[in-house]
Motif scaffolding. Structure first.
Motif, PDB file in Angstrom:
ATOM      1  N   TYR A   1     -13.161  -6.778  -5.691  1.00 52.45           N
ATOM      2  CA  TYR A   1     -12.624  -5.402  -5.285  1.00 52.45           C
ATOM      3  C   TYR A   1     -12.115  -4.887  -6.791  1.00 52.45           C
ATOM      4  O   TYR A   1     -11.516  -5.544  -7.616  1.00 52.45           O
ATOM      5  CB  TYR A   1     -11.410  -5.664  -4.504  1.00 52.45           C
TER       6      TYR A   1
ATOM      7  N   ALA B   1      -1.068  -0.255  -3.872  1.00 52.03           N
ATOM      8  CA  ALA B   1      -2.412   0.322  -3.779  1.00 52.03           C
ATOM      9  C   ALA B   1      -2.528   1.507  -3.305  1.00 52.03           C
ATOM     10  O   ALA B   1      -2.069   1.471  -1.971  1.00 52.03           O
ATOM     11  CB  ALA B   1      -3.183  -0.785  -3.288  1.00 52.03           C
TER      12      ALA B   1
ATOM     13  N   ALA C   1      -8.814   1.098  -2.671  1.00 54.32           N
ATOM     14  CA  ALA C   1      -9.506  -0.250  -2.791  1.00 54.32           C
ATOM     15  C   ALA C   1     -11.215  -0.137  -2.563  1.00 54.32           C
ATOM     16  O   ALA C   1     -11.405   0.737  -1.598  1.00 54.32           O
ATOM     17  CB  ALA C   1      -9.161  -1.014  -1.407  1.00 54.32           C
TER      18      ALA C   1
ATOM     19  N   TRP D   1       0.835  -1.287   0.153  1.00 58.70           N
ATOM     20  CA  TRP D   1      -0.017   0.070   0.065  1.00 58.70           C
ATOM     21  C   TRP D   1       0.920   1.431   0.032  1.00 58.70           C
ATOM     22  O   TRP D   1       1.992   1.309   0.700  1.00 58.70           O
ATOM     23  CB  TRP D   1      -0.979   0.154   1.065  1.00 58.70           C
TER      24      TRP D   1
ATOM     25  N   TYR E   1      -9.187  -2.022  -7.408  1.00 61.14           N
ATOM     26  CA  TYR E   1      -7.921  -1.149  -6.863  1.00 61.14           C
ATOM     27  C   TYR E   1      -7.631  -0.199  -7.831  1.00 61.14           C
ATOM     28  O   TYR E   1      -7.599  -0.561  -9.002  1.00 61.14           O
ATOM     29  CB  TYR E   1      -6.778  -2.141  -6.538  1.00 61.14           C
TER      30      TYR E   1
END
Length: 147
Positions: free
Chosen positions: A107, A121, A124, A31, A109
């Motif tokens: 999901y 990412a 999300a 992330w 992203y």
């Protein structure tokens, strides 16, 4: 520079391995900060990896109570938006200790190639997670977390 499917698959495999082992510190390395999570019931921005790791750890007892033992994925769609931004649609598969499918969840992203060349990412969007987890928890007689 576009993002190749192989790069995305490598990113997703590494991420799913961290989710399968309940390794929050490893998961958050995938992330960028700030990271945003959006769903029908929740919108939140996490400004540090420490904050994100704490949030992940908070969810682990629930997933463990459901019997989650491993995670897999299917990359359903990829769209390069710019040279550094890619949107992906992923279906996560959640398995028990016998490798039986518990449930799945989709999901979207938004991935960004950071200055170091790594994909991370930043956003999300949970598409159907709450409905599917609610159904699985009800089938197993497990109470949903309140926070």
């Amino acid at each position: 520079m576009t993002t190749t499917r192989d790069e995305i698959e490598a990113f997703l495999v590494e991420y799913q391995e961290s989710l399968s082992t309940f390794d929050a510190e490893r998961a958050v390395t995938h992330w960028g900060m700030p990271g945003m999570i959006v769903s029908d019931a929740f919108v939140g921005t996490l400004s540090s990896t420490t904050e994100m790791a704490a949030g992940l750890k908070q969810s682990y007892p629930f997933y463990q109570a459901l019997g989650l033992a491993s995670v897999g994925h299917t990359l359903l769609e990829q769209a390069d938006l710019t040279a550094r931004l890619t949107r992906i649609h992923v279906r996560w598969h959640f398995y028990d200790g016998d490798s039986a499918l518990l449930t799945d969840g989709d999901y979207e992203y938004l991935l960004r190639r950071d200055d170091d060349g790594r994909l991370k990412a930043y956003v999300a969007v949970a598409i159907d997670e709450m409905e599917k987890l609610t159904a699985l928890a009800a089938a197993k007689g497990i109470e949903l977390p309140t926070s």
